[in-house]
Design a protein around this motif. Structure first.
Motif, PDB file in Angstrom:
ATOM      1  N   ASP A  24      -7.240   9.057  -0.187  1.00  0.00           N
ATOM      2  CA  ASP A  24      -7.094   9.929   0.586  1.00  0.00           C
ATOM      3  C   ASP A  24      -5.752  10.807  -0.834  1.00  0.00           C
ATOM      4  OD1 ASP A  24      -6.315  12.915   0.418  1.00  0.00           O
ATOM      5  OD2 ASP A  24      -4.746  12.471   2.459  1.00  0.00           O
ATOM      6  N   SER A  25      -3.855  10.337  -0.826  1.00  0.00           N
ATOM      7  CA  SER A  25      -4.043   9.989  -1.708  1.00  0.00           C
ATOM      8  C   SER A  25      -4.294   9.450  -3.557  1.00  0.00           C
ATOM      9  CB  SER A  25      -2.448   8.591  -1.539  1.00  0.00           C
ATOM     10  OG  SER A  25      -1.752   8.594  -2.145  1.00  0.00           O
ATOM     11  N   ASP A  27      -7.043   9.654  -4.771  1.00  0.00           N
ATOM     12  CA  ASP A  27      -7.974  10.598  -5.199  1.00  0.00           C
ATOM     13  C   ASP A  27      -6.615  12.429  -5.713  1.00  0.00           C
ATOM     14  OD1 ASP A  27     -10.099  12.485  -5.930  1.00  0.00           O
ATOM     15  OD2 ASP A  27      -8.689  13.557  -4.764  1.00  0.00           O
ATOM     16  N   LEU A  28      -5.074  12.158  -5.612  1.00  0.00           N
ATOM     17  CA  LEU A  28      -4.404  13.329  -5.143  1.00  0.00           C
ATOM     18  C   LEU A  28      -3.926  12.860  -6.509  1.00  0.00           C
ATOM     19  CD1 LEU A  28      -3.243  14.730  -1.652  1.00  0.00           C
ATOM     20  CD2 LEU A  28      -5.285  15.408  -3.471  1.00  0.00           C
ATOM     21  N   TYR A  59      -5.184  21.342  -7.934  1.00  0.00           N
ATOM     22  CA  TYR A  59      -4.820  20.729  -6.846  1.00  0.00           C
ATOM     23  C   TYR A  59      -4.706  20.847  -5.648  1.00  0.00           C
ATOM     24  CZ  TYR A  59      -1.785  16.417  -4.328  1.00  0.00           C
ATOM     25  OH  TYR A  59      -1.031  16.484  -4.293  1.00  0.00           O
ATOM     26  N   THR A  62      -7.209  22.879  -3.676  1.00  0.00           N
ATOM     27  CA  THR A  62      -7.883  21.297  -2.663  1.00  0.00           C
ATOM     28  C   THR A  62      -7.826  21.285  -2.073  1.00  0.00           C
ATOM     29  OG1 THR A  62      -8.682  19.924  -4.827  1.00  0.00           O
ATOM     30  CG2 THR A  62      -8.386  19.347  -2.954  1.00  0.00           C
ATOM     31  N   ILE A  63      -6.413  21.430  -1.704  1.00  0.00           N
ATOM     32  CA  ILE A  63      -4.909  21.236  -0.907  1.00  0.00           C
ATOM     33  C   ILE A  63      -6.240  22.141   0.285  1.00  0.00           C
ATOM     34  CG2 ILE A  63      -2.339  21.365   0.483  1.00  0.00           C
ATOM     35  CD1 ILE A  63      -3.689  18.785  -1.105  1.00  0.00           C
ATOM     36  N   ARG A  66      -8.266  21.789   2.908  1.00  0.00           N
ATOM     37  CA  ARG A  66      -8.644  21.188   4.180  1.00  0.00           C
ATOM     38  C   ARG A  66      -8.357  21.339   5.587  1.00  0.00           C
ATOM     39  NH1 ARG A  66      -5.768  15.058   2.703  1.00  0.00           N
ATOM     40  NH2 ARG A  66      -6.120  15.016   0.431  1.00  0.00           N
ATOM     41  N   SER A  97     -14.765  12.305  -4.788  1.00  0.00           N
ATOM     42  CA  SER A  97     -13.634  11.923  -5.475  1.00  0.00           C
ATOM     43  C   SER A  97     -14.151  11.110  -7.157  1.00  0.00           C
ATOM     44  CB  SER A  97     -13.020  10.870  -4.862  1.00  0.00           C
ATOM     45  OG  SER A  97     -11.841  10.469  -6.091  1.00  0.00           O
ATOM     46  N   ARG A 121     -13.042  18.961  -6.144  1.00  0.00           N
ATOM     47  CA  ARG A 121     -11.764  19.723  -5.489  1.00  0.00           C
ATOM     48  C   ARG A 121     -11.699  19.944  -4.095  1.00  0.00           C
ATOM     49  NH1 ARG A 121     -10.022  15.317  -7.399  1.00  0.00           N
ATOM     50  NH2 ARG A 121      -8.855  15.245  -6.027  1.00  0.00           N
ATOM     51  N   GLY A 125     -11.013  18.232  -0.629  1.00  0.00           N
ATOM     52  CA  GLY A 125     -10.563  18.166   0.568  1.00  0.00           C
ATOM     53  C   GLY A 125     -10.923  18.873   1.716  1.00  0.00           C
ATOM     54  N   TYR A 255       5.671  17.532  -1.678  1.00  0.00           N
ATOM     55  CA  TYR A 255       5.419  17.464  -2.990  1.00  0.00           C
ATOM     56  C   TYR A 255       6.554  17.634  -3.767  1.00  0.00           C
ATOM     57  CZ  TYR A 255       0.943  17.308  -1.086  1.00  0.00           C
ATOM     58  OH  TYR A 255      -0.477  17.174  -0.846  1.00  0.00           O
TER      59      TYR A 255
END
Length: 446
Positions: A24-25, A27-28, A59, A62-63, A66, A97, A121, A125, A255
């Motif tokens: 997950d991380s 990709d982000l 981005y 994408t979040i 979730r 991804s 994205r 997510g 973030y």
């Protein structure tokens, strides 16, 4: 039924979630750390900072999706089990991804390139939101009580480790092909590497057993018809709202490192090259992994609530000084000092995440745990996920004279201060969860 000692099944559960969260991380972080390159590849020409903000905004979109993934897969995880859920999510996350590597460029397809990027994205997510819905409970339900804090920090540290690994991989590609080579074609290879951790996680999950806690839920006939909907009914609604407020602040914490430390280091008046900035940032993410591990372990002795409140107060006080130190070192081109402040920021911002897997698991009953952990985790995104708008707004309308024209160091420090305030208040109004049983007993009737 809760495990009393470590078994090989416990180990597989922990490895599974560590790698899943790493993916997950990974990709982000690829999106954020390579944002200047992506901006040139899939967007029309614009100022470097504005173009980077556009990538960070995508981005954020994408979040924002979730919670949908958490709702879908959290509910599913409480009905069919954690293991089956996790096999679906890691497949979806790995494939979507890797699809980024197949995008057409702006030169090839115009604005369609950016539209396709955003759609990918969104899909990422949704699957990522499902990943931690069942994944965190799975790992925690296989962990013996006395190890909960340490394993929680280890599992959550997978996110920071994924960020560090992504920064290292990107640095390797820049070293091999140069920035121009990455901009021309090698950025595709960078994103294609996401297939590797996805394949490993899938192999581990296919060999796993369901958790004893969920098996106990089935045995006791406690599976709910509507576990997600039950979060919004009394007496669980108050718990959910407290978790939502807490996670809102936690996303500001996250973030302040992952989105804006690369941005601060990569834009003037910073004098670092993209490769140097990427390396300095990667050092901070390694420190973040250590911070999560330390925080999670300490919480087993100090308490989840007390430790978080103390940490929030310290963070509020030192936020501006540590970001001032980072930008000062970046202007001077002093890599050693910049790394030191990157390490401090990594520990301060990511340490409190070390209790998230166990704290959220302890906040919700086993029969609604995947829904509670997943949607509770993701609910912080509703307000916390728009950091890509908050910081530019603060930069342009409040703190432009304190920031520099093309940098956002002060606005990022204020974002972290707001996060610390929200986290501290939310934890103050929540209970101490240390000592909570993860197994669920049927409600007694009179």
């Amino acid at each position: 039924m809760e495990p009393e000692k470590f078994t090989w099944d416990s180990g597989k559960a922990i490895i599974s979630q560590f790698i899943g969260f790493l993916l997950d991380s990974y990709d982000l972080t690829m999106i954020l750390s390579i944002a200047p390159v992506l901006a040139k590849v899939i967007l029309p020409p614009a100022s470097p900072l504005i173009a980077t903000f556009n990538i960070i905004l995508s981005y954020s979109l994408t979040i924002i999706f979730r919670p949908l993934g958490s709702a879908i897969f959290g509910n599913l995880g409480d009905k069919i089990g954690r293991r089956a859920d996790l096999i679906i999510t890691v497949l979806g996350l790995g494939i979507t991804s890797a699809l980024t590597s197949a995008l057409p460029t702006y030169a090839q397809a115009g604005i369609l390139s950016f539209v396709l990027f955003v759609l990918i994205r969104v899909a990422v997510g949704i699957f990522a939101g499902g990943e931690y819905s069942a994944g965190h409970p799975f790992a925690m339900e296989w962990t013996p009580y006395k190890w909960r804090g340490f394993i929680s920090g280890l599992v959550q540290g997978g996110f920071s480790f994924g960020a560090a690994l992504a920064a290292v991989i990107e640095g390797i590609f820049i070293g091999i092909y140069g920035v121009s080579g990455v901009e021309e074609f090698a950025w595709r290879y960078v994103f294609l590497t996401a297939v590797i951790p996805a394949f490993i996680a899938l192999a581990v999950r296919l060999a796993m057993k369901e958790t004893p806690v969920f098996e106990d839920v089935k045995k006791k006939n406690l599976i709910r018809r509507t576990p997600l909907a039950d979060l919004f009914k009394a007496p669980y609604r108050r718990d959910f709202l407290q978790v939502m407020a807490y996670m809102t602040g936690m996303f500001f914490f996250a973030y302040a490192l992952f989105a804006f430390v690369p941005t601060i280091l990569e834009h003037s008046p910073s004098t670092f090259s993209l490769g140097e900035a990427n390396y300095i940032y990667s050092i901070g993410t390694y420190a973040a992994f250590a911070g999560a591990l330390i925080f999670g372990t300490l919480s087993q002795y100090v308490g989840r609530r007390r430790l978080t409140i103390i940490w929030s107060i310290i963070t509020f006080v030192i936020a501006i000084p540590i970001y001032y130190g980072l930008i000062t070192a970046a202007i001077a081109g002093n890599a050693i000092t910049a790394m030191l402040f990157s390490i401090i920021i990594g520990i301060i911002t990511q340490g409190p995440w070390g209790i998230i897997p166990i704290y959220l698991s302890e906040r919700f009953k086993a029969s609604m745990r995947a829904s509670g952990v997943g949607f509770g985790y993701s609910s912080g995104i509703f307000l916390g996920g728009w950091f890509s708008i908050y910081v530019p707004l603060m930069h342009n309308y409040l703190f432009k004279s304190l920031d520099t024209p093309n940098n956002v160091w002060f606005s990022t420090a204020v974002l972290l201060m707001i996060g610390a305030l929200i986290v501290g208040i939310a934890q103050y109004f929540g209970p101490e969860t240390l000592g909570t049983r993860l197994a669920e007993e049927p409600q007694k009737t009179t």
